[in-house]
Design an enzyme around this catalytic site. Structure first.
Site, PDB file in Angstrom:
ATOM      1  N   LYS A 274     -10.207 -12.333  -4.586  1.00 62.76           N
ATOM      2  CA  LYS A 274     -10.486 -13.488  -3.596  1.00 62.76           C
ATOM      3  C   LYS A 274     -11.889 -13.591  -3.208  1.00 62.76           C
ATOM      4  O   LYS A 274     -12.645 -12.534  -3.472  1.00 62.76           O
ATOM      5  CB  LYS A 274      -9.585 -13.015  -2.374  1.00 62.76           C
ATOM      6  N   ARG A 348       5.189 -11.189  -4.351  1.00 69.58           N
ATOM      7  CA  ARG A 348       6.474 -11.079  -5.129  1.00 69.58           C
ATOM      8  C   ARG A 348       6.910 -10.240  -6.084  1.00 69.58           C
ATOM      9  O   ARG A 348       8.109  -9.959  -6.352  1.00 69.58           O
ATOM     10  CB  ARG A 348       6.574 -12.636  -5.713  1.00 69.58           C
TER      11      ARG A 348
END
Ligand code: BES
Ligand code: MN
Ligand code: ZN
Length: 498
Positions: A274, A348
């Site tokens: 990020k 996920r």
């Protein structure tokens, strides 16, 4: 800070809050004080724009004849619109106003409101609950707070006729507040303090409430084949953990409900790293796990008549020479293979194995998972609603109603085979992200759905709600503990004694 509920008697010192309804109408205690103060409150009510609208507040300092150091006039709004959340906000606003004021004692008069719908006992309980929630602080790392920057408030006393009934309603709310505070602390702690092993250790604290807490380390998870979870934690020096919390408050024959949480203790994005700006926020990427832990805390604390299991997957998503790479193919516990296109879509991957473990190990009534899963849900819903996805309409409706009642609102988004198709991979059973631009939160939910094996399931994307940048009456800026109230209410309204 101590909170009590007692029979009414006019306080002779300290701060007192009294309710006002439109248009500038004092409730009973206010009338009494106004008399003692020879009309000081009525004059104050005429002196400005305060009319008693919901959430308005003015302060009258040291009115003569009362002994009080301050009187807070609080607007409750139209009587027929006063709901439990209004009263919680009243308690929260009151505490916040005087917390640092130098005041030690605050009394809150809970008077009957003509035309009001909330019972007096419930009103008092909610005011006390709100006062507690609004008093939350996280000061443990401040070493330089001057005395006048520290809370002065010691006692909050809610005054109501029929105090015993109110106290009874307040009891479970106190336990709920404990769960919420526990979750807020976990969310707010930095990632050098709360990492998978230390978070697992925090879960162990639930044992004293009668929760069975089992911790699985990397070895145990390897044996189970939980590779999509393990590969997320591979780049970290911290060992990944799976924590299973079991609370039995109902007969053995009663099928358990399962709450599953994403516990990414820090999310750098991994090799798909990020940008630096705002990355510190990713310490609260374990907000889903915190909600599950807090909810288990609350349910066990108030001895709810339900069998509930909380399962949290705890990892740290770091880049390193050992970290998983974009393009790696990993086999999940379910046997399905995943091409990890983007290592930043890690939540996920964690939940895939957690949820598969959950329904193969236990025979749950349903699974609800909570996860700070996608930035896209913030684009969709901002900070007001969490995203709800469900394979079961009834469960979805129950969550919607629970969220409305608790002020943790959820909005349902669709699932559809057409979205599921967007997860196709060239070489594996699925990719962990879609190559298309849209529907980022939905495709994330579709990914998780592939691991639910038709067990009734709902997924809450709480990326927008787990942390608040705005100070609210009962939620100080920071970790919200979002989901604790929702899950507790879901159980209380639908699954207790069933
Ligand atoms: N933890 C983030 C989601 C998030 C973003 C939570 C902002 C809270 C605030 C999640 O792991 C993530 O990085 N999601 C990616 C998914 C993308 C790579 C498909 C995102 O939303 O950008
Ligand atoms: Mn991520
Ligand atoms: Zn994440």
């Amino acid at each position: 800070m101590k909170i009590q509920i007692n029979e009414p008697s006019l306080p002779k010192s300290g701060a007192l809050l009294i309710g006002v309804i439109p248009d500038r109408k004092l409730l009973a205690t206010g009338e009494q004080i106004d008399k003692l103060a020879q009309g000081a409150l009525s004059r104050a009510l005429q002196a400005g724009r305060f009319t008693g609208q919901k959430g308005q507040m003015i302060e009258v300092l040291a009115p003569a004849g009362t002994g009080l150091s301050r009187v807070l006039l609080y607007g409750l709004g139209k009587p027929e619109e006063i709901d439990p959340l209004t009263l919680e906000n009243c308690g929260g606003d009151a505490v916040k106003r005087v917390l640092l004021s130098g005041e030690k004692d605050l009394a809150i008069a809970c008077d009957p409101v003509p035309g009001g719908k909330v019972s007096l006992a419930d009103a008092a309980a909610r005011i006390a609950f709100g006062a507690k929630l609004g008093s939350y602080r996280f000061d443990k790392y401040r070493t330089k707070l001057k005395p006048d920057q520290q809370p002065s408030l010691v006692n909050v006393n809610v005054l109501v006729k029929g105090a015993p009934a109110a106290r009874k309603l307040h009891q479970p709310l106190e336990k709920l507040a404990d769960g919420i505070f526990f979750a807020r602390d976990l969310v707010t702690e930095p990632a050098n303090v709360i990492y998978p092993e230390s978070l697992a250790k925090e879960c162990k604290k639930l044992e004293k409430l009668g929760v069975r807490v089992e911790i699985l380390g990397e070895k145990a998870m390897e044996k189970l084949g939980m590779n999509t979870l393990l590969m997320v934690g591979k780049g970290s020096v911290r060992e990944s953990q799976l924590v299973v919390m079991q609370y039995h408050g109902a007969p053995k024959s009663s099928q358990p409900v399962i709450f599953a949480g994403k516990g990414v203790c820090f999310d750098t994005g991994g090799i798909s790293i990020k940008p630096a700006g705002g990355m510190e926020e990713m310490k609260w990427d374990m907000g889903g796990a915190a909600a599950v832990i807090g909810a288990m805390h609350a349910l066990a604390g108030r001895q709810a008549k339900v069998n509930a299991i909380g399962i949290v997957g705890l990892v740290e998503n770091m880049p390193s020479g050992e970290a998983q790479r974009p393009g790696d193919v990993v086999k999940s516990m379910s046997g399905q293979t995943v091409e990890v296109i983007n290592t930043d879509a890690e939540g996920r991957l964690v939940l895939a194995d957690v949820i598969w473990y959950a329904h193969t190990k236990f025979k749950p009534r349903f699974i609800v998972d909570l996860a700070t899963l996608t930035g896209a849900i913030i684009i969709s819903l901002g900070a007001e609603y969490a995203g709800l996805f469900a394979s079961d309409d009834k469960l979805a409706d129950q969550l919607f109603a629970a969220g409305k009642a608790e002020g943790e609102k959820v909005w349902r988004l669709p699932l559809d085979d057409a979205y599921d198709k967007m997860l196709e991979s060239h070489i594996a059973d699925m990719a962990n992200v879609t190559a298309e631009r849209g529907a980022g939160s939905i495709t994330a939910a579709q990914f998780i759905k592939r691991f639910t094996n038709n067990v009734p399931w709902a997924h809450l994307d709480i990326a927008g709600t787990a942390w608040t940048k705005k100070d609210k009456p009962t939620i100080p800026k920071g970790g919200v503990g979002w989901g604790v109230r929702l899950l507790n209410r879901l159980v209380a309204d639908n699954f207790e004694g069933k």
